[in-house]
Design an enzyme around this catalytic site. Structure first.
Site, mmCIF file in Angstrom:
data_model
loop_
_atom_site.group_PDB
_atom_site.id
_atom_site.type_symbol
_atom_site.label_atom_id
_atom_site.label_comp_id
_atom_site.label_asym_id
_atom_site.label_seq_id
_atom_site.Cartn_x
_atom_site.Cartn_y
_atom_site.Cartn_z
ATOM 1 N N TRP A 149 1.119 -1.260 -0.201
ATOM 2 C CA TRP A 149 0.214 -0.092 -0.166
ATOM 3 C C TRP A 149 0.982 1.171 -0.083
ATOM 4 C CZ3 TRP A 149 -4.596 -1.831 -1.879
ATOM 5 C CH2 TRP A 149 -4.990 -2.166 -1.872
ATOM 6 N N ASP A 180 -1.176 6.752 6.607
ATOM 7 C CA ASP A 180 -2.710 5.453 6.160
ATOM 8 C C ASP A 180 -2.778 5.368 7.245
ATOM 9 O OD1 ASP A 180 -4.183 3.741 5.579
ATOM 10 O OD2 ASP A 180 -2.580 3.236 3.686
ATOM 11 N N LYS A 194 -12.588 -1.789 8.147
ATOM 12 C CA LYS A 194 -11.771 -3.311 8.443
ATOM 13 C C LYS A 194 -11.478 -3.105 10.337
ATOM 14 C CE LYS A 194 -8.008 -2.844 5.566
ATOM 15 N NZ LYS A 194 -7.991 -4.165 5.109
#
Length: 360
Positions: A102, A172, A196
């Site tokens: 990511w 992030d 999540k």
């Protein structure tokens, strides 16, 4: 009702209490004769949901008044673009620390906008660890420094953070926000997809220092401009109303059980069970992450060979465990134990791991 033993990496488990309340209100929210997904986003009822959700997040994360809280669309992946569009100053460079897939994608998108470079990386060891702070502190001379605080694919997590950088820290936190206390004032901007730890997919939380909003140029597309979104209280266009509502319910649930401190204690307890099963297996299970970089959210491990892994996953599925297959980049198995995964489900997984080892 039968509930799956859900260890999916995301979208992931939601608290049962949240699902039960949403079910109760699904067709008749506050005696309006309709559900939240049917409300106008300009109605006073939805504005109340939007405001309460912001207030709860501020309370739980202790967000200072000089930060804006935004609810946006497009997932964390859109933030890979919005961050450099809004924060990368002309003639400057953005700095990135690579700790997995990511962060690689975030850097790649930033390079489409302007100058961006990796100043530290653990790719050479297949992202088994977080780079040392000595590689980072004092190094950036840029518009901002970007990190990914938890890496779902590789099962690593930052436990110490850059301090001597003299530039805004952008994080992030999609896979570990609300899982432990954070010092929001240490960051210029935090972003996180909800699916999540915060709720269902569809809404992305952005927490941004108001000083950084001044970097948002007026010539940016309105939907991609943090200042425009802040000025409209995240209601510039029709927001993902149902996702924001679910976010509110999850935050209410988190507050009701004791807040972020209690969630951290629960997460540490859950992770310790699974890492204990790995560490006591005499090599039968091998964790991917180095011990000082282990994630409390994603426990990644491999077995001796692909056949044994396949047997483990097959037996697990027969017993009702869902989502335990590892990402193709690492292979093996992965248990994602986000906030809403119950302790008893993790206990059952640890017991199964020990039983499977003894039989094989």
């Amino acid at each position: 009702m039968k509930r799956a033993l859900n260890f999916n990496a995301g979208p992931a488990a939601l608290p049962e209490a949240v699902l039960a309340k949403a079910k109760k209100e699904m067709m008749n929210y506050q005696d309006l004769g309709m559900g939240v997904m049917e409300l106008s986003h300009r109605s006073k009822q939805f504005e109340a949901i939007n405001d309460r959700t912001q207030s709860l997040l501020r309370l739980l994360l202790n967000i200072p008044d000089d930060y804006e809280v935004l609810f946006l669309q497009g997932g964390a992946s859109l933030q890979f673009t919005m961050v450099p569009m809004n924060l990368l100053e002309e003639g400057s460079t953005a700095s990135y620390v690579l700790t997995g897939a990511w962060s690689e994608k975030a850097l790649k998108e930033a390079q489409k906008i302007g100058s961006a470079t990796a100043i530290a990386s653990s790719k050479s060891t297949n992202y088994k660890s977080i780079p040392s702070l000595s590689e980072i502190n004092g190094k950036p001379d840029s518009s901002y420094l970007h990190i990914t605080t938890n890496n779902t694919i590789y099962g690593t997590q930052w436990h110490q953070f850059p301090e001597k950088i003299n530039v805004p820290l952008v994080a992030d936190m999609s896979s570990d926000i609300l899982s432990r206390p954070i010092h929001v004032s240490s960051y210029g901007l935090i972003y996180a997809g909800a699916q999540k730890n915060l709720g269902p997919s569809g809404v992305t939380v952005v927490i941004i220092n108001k000083q950084l909003l001044k970097r948002s140029r007026p010539d940016l597309p309105a939907m991609l401009n943090y200042q425009v979104q802040a000025d409209s209280n995240s209601l510039y266009n029709t927001p993902p109303t149902l996702s924001v509502y679910f976010l509110m319910l999850v935050l209410e649930w988190a507050e009701s059980i004791g807040g972020v401190q209690q969630l951290e204690r629960m997460n540490q307890q859950k992770a310790a069970m699974l890492y204990d099963a790995i560490d006591r297996s005499n090599g039968f299970y091998k964790g991917h992450a180095e011990k000082d970089s282990r994630s409390l959210m994603n426990i990644n491990f491999t077995l001796a060979d692909d056949d044994l892994s396949a047997s483990f996953l097959h037996e697990a599925e027969e017993l009702g465990f869902i989502g335990l297959a590892g990402h193709r980049s690492v292979g093996g198995c992965r248990a994602s134990i986000y906030n809403a995964v119950p302790l008893e489900h993790v206990e059952q997984l640890a017991k199964f791991m020990n039983d499977f080892r003894l039989r094989n």
